[in-house]
Design an enzyme around this catalytic site. Sequence first.
Site, PDB file in Angstrom:
ATOM      1  N   LYS A 142      84.699  28.304 -13.107  1.00  0.00           N
ATOM      2  CA  LYS A 142      84.326  27.408 -14.119  1.00  0.00           C
ATOM      3  C   LYS A 142      82.963  27.560 -14.206  1.00  0.00           C
ATOM      4  CE  LYS A 142      85.620  23.305 -14.703  1.00  0.00           C
ATOM      5  NZ  LYS A 142      85.811  21.266 -14.136  1.00  0.00           N
TER       6      LYS A 142
ATOM      7  N   SER B 291      88.836  19.284 -17.351  1.00  0.00           N
ATOM      8  CA  SER B 291      87.818  19.912 -18.012  1.00  0.00           C
ATOM      9  C   SER B 291      87.690  21.338 -17.570  1.00  0.00           C
ATOM     10  CB  SER B 291      85.876  18.825 -17.696  1.00  0.00           C
ATOM     11  OG  SER B 291      86.208  19.311 -15.879  1.00  0.00           O
TER      12      SER B 291
ATOM     13  N   SER C  91      90.361  17.355 -13.641  1.00  0.00           N
ATOM     14  CA  SER C  91      90.531  18.277 -13.880  1.00  0.00           C
ATOM     15  C   SER C  91      91.129  20.021 -13.568  1.00  0.00           C
ATOM     16  CB  SER C  91      89.487  18.271 -14.388  1.00  0.00           C
ATOM     17  OG  SER C  91      88.522  16.998 -15.250  1.00  0.00           O
TER      18      SER C  91
END
Length: 492
Positions: free
Chosen positions: A77, A155, A179
């Site tokens: 990420k 997210s 998330s």
Amino acid sequence: MTDLNTLTIAEARDALRKGEATSVELTEACLKAIEGAGALNAFVHKTPEIAMEQAKAADARQSAEAPSLNGIPLGIKDLFCVKGVPSQAASAILDGFKPEYESTVTANLFGAGAVMLGKLNMDEFAMGSSNETSCYGNAVNPWKVDDRQLTPGGSSGGSAAAVAADLCLGATGTDTGGSIRQPAAFTGTVGIKPTYGRCSRWGVIAYASSLDQAGPMTKTVRDSAIMLQAMASHDVKDSTSVDLPVPDFEAMLTGDIRGKTIGIPKEYRLEGLSEEIDAVWTRGKEMLAEAGAKIVDISLPHTKYALPAYYVIAPAEASSNLARYDGVRYGHRAKLSAGDGIVEMYEKTRAEGFGHEVQRRIMVGTYVLSAGFYDAYYNRARKVRTLIKRDFEQAFAAGVDAILTPATPSSAFELGAMKDADPVQMYLQDVFTVTLNMAGLPGVSVPAGLDAQGLPLGLQLIGRPFQEGDLLNTAYALERAAGFVSKPSKWW
């Protein structure tokens, strides 16, 4: 063998150890899949040269005793700082930023022999539930039922999309209010948010420091256990990192949950809860009971205050954390006009560099921390947080081993569907997940079925603090009972 990129981490590990495949072959298969998946916009900084170099090194040290992640291709990420690799948190204000240091989590993964394929899309500074606030554009869910493009959640949307589409064998995510778990539920993957302090936050670009926690996103519960063991560690560079030994999570996956007590919180049965979510929740209770667990009703009375308290505390911490992005030291700096001073540079840089959602949360956070409102909002929210934590403590003290809830209030929705709606409608996506972050507890999302459209639905299990092994074992039992094997049809 089948397409190597479709293997699970456990399957790939076994194939590597037996000499049935090499890390170079695995990595090449993933890189090829990534090149053909531009429509998903999951990978935003590709690192094929680094990947091949790491894969060759992994092959050179491959043996039966090699670490579980040796030679396994992963996605990272964009919130994790990787030395010499763009690390932007999907924000224009960090354009061009290449850290001179390595996050502890990625250092742990590389130390275990993992291969990095590249950086993954996400909501800007992890602020969002649909991956629509990214400076790279939307990430797209590989699941599709008609001509609409669906959100992969947020997210960690790029991580979820990449794992679901077999672009990588696993990915890192972060979870501040759901998330990891919400994107996992939207994409038919597994995601675990460990207990706060289990994984180091050092080198992870901060959103809300008392809530953020890194975790793995994978194709199976076993893979999450393997990956979490590599990610977790005590870290003297992170004062919130807990000095506890990291168990062998995979060895704890027996699937035997006989005698375990699973709590069902009545407060999660919200007004307007969709019949499909309710049905999969009911089926989850039945499956755990059939596996030998005792199902009991419990009360978590302060649950209804979790979302408003979260949206006071998280923006408050964000407004403080994001004050460092000012155009002075790194990242984007606005072009200045004649006569502009330092204040104008700050204002223009932040206006250009931050997206609308980040600006909104900074403004909310600054407001609740301001003189005259600090006690009315921020201090009150902190007190509510303590009550939420106490609710869970009382449930566990009464003998509950884990708590079963829905992961999301719906299946994946259309990208853009909430773009012009009241922001609160988007914030409601976190209604089942934020309580864990407020209490610092571990939680895992497990795919449990499909809705009428054919989109995945997830169930959430909440565990005792630092009992991720026990939680993963309960998730393993649920996963086996659910038998979820559906994959998105390739359209990209």
